[in-house]
Design an enzyme around this catalytic site. Structure first.
Site, PDB file in Angstrom:
ATOM      1  N   GLY A  22      53.665  45.527  34.230  1.00 29.22           N
ATOM      2  CA  GLY A  22      54.227  46.880  34.134  1.00 29.22           C
ATOM      3  C   GLY A  22      53.420  47.976  34.800  1.00 29.22           C
ATOM      4  CB  SER A  23      50.692  48.137  37.286  1.00 29.80           C
ATOM      5  OG  SER A  23      51.181  47.507  38.440  1.00 29.80           O
ATOM      6  CG  ASN A  24      55.104  48.655  40.725  1.00 30.82           C
ATOM      7  OD1 ASN A  24      54.934  49.485  41.613  1.00 30.82           O
ATOM      8  ND2 ASN A  24      54.729  47.393  40.851  1.00 30.82           N
ATOM      9  CE  LYS A  75      70.947  34.353  36.499  1.00 31.34           C
ATOM     10  NZ  LYS A  75      70.380  34.414  37.830  1.00 31.34           N
ATOM     11  CG  MET A 100      58.930  37.606  36.857  1.00 24.86           C
ATOM     12  SD  MET A 100      58.516  37.963  38.575  1.00 24.86           S
ATOM     13  CE  MET A 100      58.088  36.326  39.135  1.00 24.86           C
ATOM     14  NE  ARG A 101      66.589  35.574  33.235  1.00 27.61           N
ATOM     15  CZ  ARG A 101      65.958  34.460  32.829  1.00 27.61           C
ATOM     16  NH1 ARG A 101      64.699  34.499  32.495  1.00 27.61           N
ATOM     17  NH2 ARG A 101      66.609  33.318  32.775  1.00 27.61           N
ATOM     18  CG  ASN A 117      62.959  43.988  43.983  1.00 28.18           C
ATOM     19  OD1 ASN A 117      62.354  43.978  42.900  1.00 28.18           O
ATOM     20  ND2 ASN A 117      62.742  43.079  44.918  1.00 28.18           N
ATOM     21  CG  HIS A 119      59.242  41.604  48.031  1.00 26.85           C
ATOM     22  ND1 HIS A 119      59.430  40.539  47.177  1.00 26.85           N
ATOM     23  CD2 HIS A 119      58.664  41.089  49.151  1.00 26.85           C
ATOM     24  CE1 HIS A 119      59.003  39.421  47.760  1.00 26.85           C
ATOM     25  NE2 HIS A 119      58.535  39.736  48.962  1.00 26.85           N
TER      26      HIS A 119
HETATM   27  C1  GRF Z   1      54.586  43.716  41.863  1.00 22.79           C
HETATM   28  O1  GRF Z   1      53.677  43.166  42.763  1.00 22.79           O
HETATM   29  C2  GRF Z   1      55.957  43.827  42.474  1.00 22.79           C
HETATM   30  O2  GRF Z   1      55.913  44.094  43.844  1.00 22.79           O
HETATM   31  C3  GRF Z   1      56.544  42.474  42.231  1.00 22.79           C
HETATM   32  O3  GRF Z   1      56.086  42.125  40.934  1.00 22.79           O
HETATM   33  C4  GRF Z   1      54.849  42.795  40.674  1.00 22.79           C
HETATM   34  C5  GRF Z   1      55.021  43.555  39.396  1.00 22.79           C
HETATM   35  O4  GRF Z   1      53.798  44.130  38.986  1.00 22.79           O
HETATM   36  N1  GRF Z   1      57.975  42.471  42.349  1.00 22.79           N
HETATM   37  P1  GRF Z   1      53.782  45.125  37.757  1.00 22.79           P
HETATM   38  O5  GRF Z   1      54.386  44.367  36.592  1.00 22.79           O
HETATM   39  O6  GRF Z   1      54.568  46.334  38.114  1.00 22.79           O
HETATM   40  O7  GRF Z   1      52.337  45.430  37.524  1.00 22.79           O
END
Ligand code: GRF
Length: 212
Positions: A22-24, A75, A100-101, A117, A119
């Site tokens: 969850g850092s983003n 799903k 992750m899904r 998203n 990436h």
């Molecule tokens: C990030 O590297 C993002 O680009 C990828 O999954 C990771 C998630 O990191 N899709 P966080 O959970 O936001 O720290």
């Protein structure tokens, strides 16, 4: 593509889907709290009960939900419940931040041009899992991160923003991951801001970005 068709005084509500650290999500929260992002995080939803993202959200009294995939027959049923929650929370932009899904065409079509998203590579290079490791192992001299709209493919939708970072022969994989993550934390909030201000126009596979 415009989300607030009927009023200028309404704040965009976003829903963040995250499976892990969850850092983003944290960078979005920080940008909201610093008044750099004029949006509301209406829901944080995870498929992982132990996701740190849920812990972070609760700390700021953001609505959270854990949806266990194992509890649904398929799903579609899972995604129907997801949509119910997002609609109840009046979410108009869905942000995948380490979710992750893979979302099915049913979900992606329901939220056509309303899902983005982040990436950790310069797409279309290195889609899929472990993108930083793929780039590192390949021996590229430049990598980076991408924010894109989600379509039915795997990391294939129209690209909104990208940021490149150098890769040195002395780097470890961890060095590269950190360098990319630092940029992710900038371009994801920036893309949300552009969306919230209706500065993005999609034509074919191209996204035209107006200055903010
Ligand atoms: C990030 O590297 C993002 O680009 C990828 O999954 C990771 C998630 O990191 N899709 P966080 O959970 O936001 O720290």
């Amino acid at each position: 593509m415009s989300w607030k068709k009927w009023s200028d005084n309404i704040m965009l509500k976003i829903g963040v889907l995250a499976s892990g650290r969850g850092s983003n999500l944290q960078s979005i929260i920080n940008n909201v709290n610093n008044d750099n992002l004029d949006i509301e995080i209406a829901a944080v939803i995870s498929d992982n009960r132990d996701a740190q993202a849920l812990v972070r959200a609760r700390k700021y009294d953001i609505y959270t939900s854990f949806l266990s995939p194992g509890e649904y027959t398929d799903k579609k049923e899972y995604e129907q419940v997801l949509i119910e929650i997002l609609e109840k929370k009046e979410v108009e932009l869905i942000v995948l931040a380490g979710f992750m899904r893979i979302l099915s065409p049913y979900f992606v079509n329901h939220y056509y041009q309303q899902i983005i998203n982040i990436h950790p590579s310069l797409l279309p290079a290195f889609p899929g899992l472990d993108a930083q490791k793929q780039a590192f192992t390949y021996g590229v001299k430049v990598s980076g991160c991408t924010v894109h709209f989600v379509d039915q493919g795997m990391d294939t939708g129209p690209i909104i923003l990208q940021k490149a970072v150098p890769v040195s022969v002395d780097d470890t994989l961890e060095d590269l991951k950190k360098r990319i993550l630092k940029e992710e934390h900038k371009i994801l909030p920036q893309a949300i801001k552009l969306y919230s201000k209706n500065k993005l126009t999609i034509q074919g596979n191209k996204v035209f970005v107006e200055d903010v």
